[in-house]
Design an enzyme around this catalytic site. Structure first.
Site, PDB file in Angstrom:
ATOM      1  N   VAL A 100      24.030  76.528  37.670  1.00  0.00           N
ATOM      2  CA  VAL A 100      25.117  75.550  37.634  1.00  0.00           C
ATOM      3  C   VAL A 100      26.404  76.281  37.288  1.00  0.00           C
ATOM      4  CG1 VAL A 100      26.012  73.521  36.438  1.00  0.00           C
ATOM      5  CG2 VAL A 100      23.563  73.683  36.998  1.00  0.00           C
TER       6      VAL A 100
ATOM      7  N   GLU B 285      17.021  74.688  37.495  1.00  0.00           N
ATOM      8  CA  GLU B 285      16.568  75.780  36.619  1.00  0.00           C
ATOM      9  C   GLU B 285      17.036  77.101  37.214  1.00  0.00           C
ATOM     10  OE1 GLU B 285      15.134  76.456  33.696  1.00  0.00           O
ATOM     11  OE2 GLU B 285      14.990  78.582  34.267  1.00  0.00           O
TER      12      GLU B 285
ATOM     13  N   CYS C  33       6.819  80.352  23.969  1.00  0.00           N
ATOM     14  CA  CYS C  33       6.320  80.844  22.686  1.00  0.00           C
ATOM     15  C   CYS C  33       5.026  81.641  22.838  1.00  0.00           C
ATOM     16  CB  CYS C  33       6.073  79.684  21.724  1.00  0.00           C
ATOM     17  SG  CYS C  33       7.543  78.701  21.414  1.00  0.00           S
TER      18      CYS C  33
END
Lengths: 434, 434
Positions: free
Chosen positions: A80, A32, A42
């Site tokens: 990444v 992450e 949300c």
């Protein structure tokens, strides 16, 4: 067996968790790029508005939880750089390489850039991630702006209008279109515009923003600007790795959520999903779909063969205190998809008036050829989510209006009327079908 | 064309009104033995409890309204003595005869007698009609009883427990069974018993009442007694006219709601309906079904050919502030009907905890052979009606748990969680199906 998951929010953590439940032995690593995983993105507008006291409440589990309780390695702040399928390797920024057996790409989406002069000024904020929300909150606390411009009236724009009103700002909402939620429907637009105006939101709809100044947007005072012109899938990594993208730039997957490269799955906002009414791939980026796709991708990544059936396009949001929900196709989308829709719109109470019933507005879209329910929009103070879900279920099941009009829905004065507004709308549609 | 309707509450007034909408010229007469028509009988317990201030609020329309606005002749305080199909005549008490072309029988149901010594004492009340409710209210105001016994824990008994608690009485609820709502289900019974006990209702379940005294029932103090041991269809008139009755004494009708005598229709609590899961006639007396059947009977009585598809057995009621809803078959009913059910029960929130989510309990019944949803029970403080309706729709449509587990239900923090409790239950059922 090493499963690597790129992305640790809705789809990514669902995939990792499901894989662990089905396979106690697999090595599972989640990568992450931000500092948090597994949070309710949300819910961020409701932290800004003050409904949620502390942003930490939005975090379902901290990274350590996954490590400790589920044996899932979670590496935050880890970017990444490249996916190399030929060598089954993920290359991290900094040079480290991870060998994977199966890969789940859950890189999500990001706000699109707004090509308007001034959009890079320091009082302009995106609102998509945990960090975006914290930057905005700091600005609101430190600079105490009196007025806000919101550019883009999608989910984020509408939710932020409510949030910033709650923080005491004067709010103007700009959008090129004058329709909402992709429904392009007069009936629904009128209702949403009325809700916004009643709550005190100034509307500038139907024309593009020309310029953002340090204290105004197109002449309207704005001490802070929210840029919410829409989102696009994060698929550069996938594309560079040779993974096929679809028309909207989202990753193409089969019903098992596998990409064109064997062993690489994709789920959530970065991937296409399947639209059951259009009978075609579709890109609908929503948290609920992301979680469902993640669950299926995680299972298939460790060797199951589960199908993700697809969606009908259901969503709900709160607009200045009232609920607005849609499911299936709007009248216009239905027509564009080759259906010949008839519609029926009704206003009725959710309970008897002697039990404090509130007005619920329903618009139904029905195919005149087959009689099947194609879509519905529901607005109101109460009971919208249940009715949208009833319609979503009826639409998924392919019910015809004729069958649905007699649906055996529950009745008791504290909860319902004898004729639910949905059934009244179905009767009216039947009447139009002749 | 003269349409005569016997009974002026839910089914009767629906039939008369629908007939009028479809046929402007027909002569339509409604015969009602009480003094009111078209009132929300299901609201009467809430008038007793005080939620509804004035019983008049329960009257949808006074008799004059139908006369004036719809051209429907409404004769209240009018009792029918006999139906004579051979001569197409309805004979009123007092001797008057009405000639009809089509007849709709909507005579409803009535409380069964309780064969217990003392049941005829003056402090014992039935609670079924407008007049029953007014007699009870007068007694409560004039005699100011401190304690109540309710004999029978059906809909009326459970609603009256809440109502009499609200009036400040100590309440004891008696029932021969220890199950509720025809579900004969431990899981559901336990939840309902807990609700009742928490609210302060004393429970005497699992044994028949032996004797009602002037101040007690089987030794439990009771200044007032509600007799609610169940209802039976009012079908003496129909039976005497040669109309066929079914196993439970309710009028047998075909899918057009016509009886065995051509031109005579029946609707509502006096008639059988069709159970879509049992694929057989069934007697389920509920206000919502009565209205729907009335609508269809009214249409067919003036010459249409509408089908009433049937019901799945959906109901909801408030038990001491919490909602309890069921739809479809219970585990036991499913087994008795030849299915091989598996069940899944979950407790989950209706919204995220950071948005004040409340606990919702769901039990699903799924057929292991076909994978189809057969039934569900839902309890909770909020959002029960919507979930029961989603299940009712899914069951009506014949959805399998496998299809339903991915239903595209709506999500947004103010209204829902990412995984609705219903979907979690479906997943668990899938897990048991293997």
């Amino acid at each position: 067996m090493h499963l690597v998951v790129i992305g640790g929010v809705a789809a990514g953590m669902s995939a990792a968790s499901r894989a662990r439940r089905l396979d106690r032995d697999a090595q599972i690593t989640v990568l992450e790029r931000s500092s948090v995983v597994s949070y309710g993105a949300c819910g961020l507008p409701y932290w800004i508005s003050g409904v949620v006291d502390d942003a930490e409440e939005l975090i379902v589990h901290p990274p350590e939880f996954f490590e400790r309780e589920r044996g899932i390695r979670v590496r935050t702040n880890t970017r990444v750089a490249e996916v190399a399928p030929a060598r089954r390797r993920v290359l991290l920024e900094g040079g480290e390489e991870l060998l994977y057996d199966r890969l789940v790409i859950a890189t999500g989406a990001r706000p699109v850039a707004l090509p308007v002069p001034g959009a890079e000024l320091p009082h302009c904020f995106r609102f998509h991630t945990w960090d975006d929300a914290h930057r905005l909150d700091a600005f609101l606390r430190e600079q105490r702006p009196a007025s806000a411009a919101i550019v883009g009236a999608g989910f984020v724009g509408l939710e932020m209008a409510e949030a910033l009103l709650a923080r005491g700002l004067r709010v103007t909402l700009f959008d090129q279109a004058s329709h909402f939620l992709g429904w392009r429907d007069e009936w629904l637009s009128e209702r949403i515009q009325n809700l916004l105006r009643t709550a005190g939101v100034e509307l500038r709809l139907g024309r593009a923003v020309r310029e953002i100044g340090s204290k105004e947007v197109d002449g309207v005072p704005a001490d802070v600007v929210i840029l919410s012109p829409g989102i696009a899938p994060n698929t550069e990594l996938a594309s560079a790795a040779g993974i096929t993208l679809g028309r909207r730039g989202a990753i193409v997957v089969n019903e098992f959520l596998e990409t064109n490269i064997s062993g690489i799955f994709a789920a959530g906002d970065c991937a296409e999903t399947f639209h059951l009414l259009l009978n075609a791939p579709s890109w609908i980026a929503l948290g609920t779909t992301a979680n469902k796709m993640g669950r299926v991708a995680g299972a298939n990544a460790i060797g199951r063969k589960e199908r993700f059936p697809g969606v009908v396009g259901t969503s709900i949001l709160r607009v200045c205190g009232l609920a607005v929900g849609v499911t299936g196709l709007s009248e216009l989308s239905a027509r564009e998809a080759g259906f010949r829709p008839v519609t029926a719109a009704v206003e009725a109470r959710n309970r008897p008036s002697y039990f404090g019933g509130k007005q619920v507005s329903v618009k139904l879209v029905v195919d005149s050829a087959s009689g099947r329910l194609l879509g519905g929009a529901v607005t109101g103070e109460e009971g919208v989510e249940g009715r949208v879900n009833v319609l979503a279920t009826a639409i998924t099941a392919g019910l015809r209006a004729e069958e649905f009009q007699f649906a055996d829905l529950c009745y008791s004065p504290p909860y319902a009327t004898v004729w639910d507004p949905l059934l009244i709308a179905a009767q009216q549609a039947m009447h139009k079908l002749g």
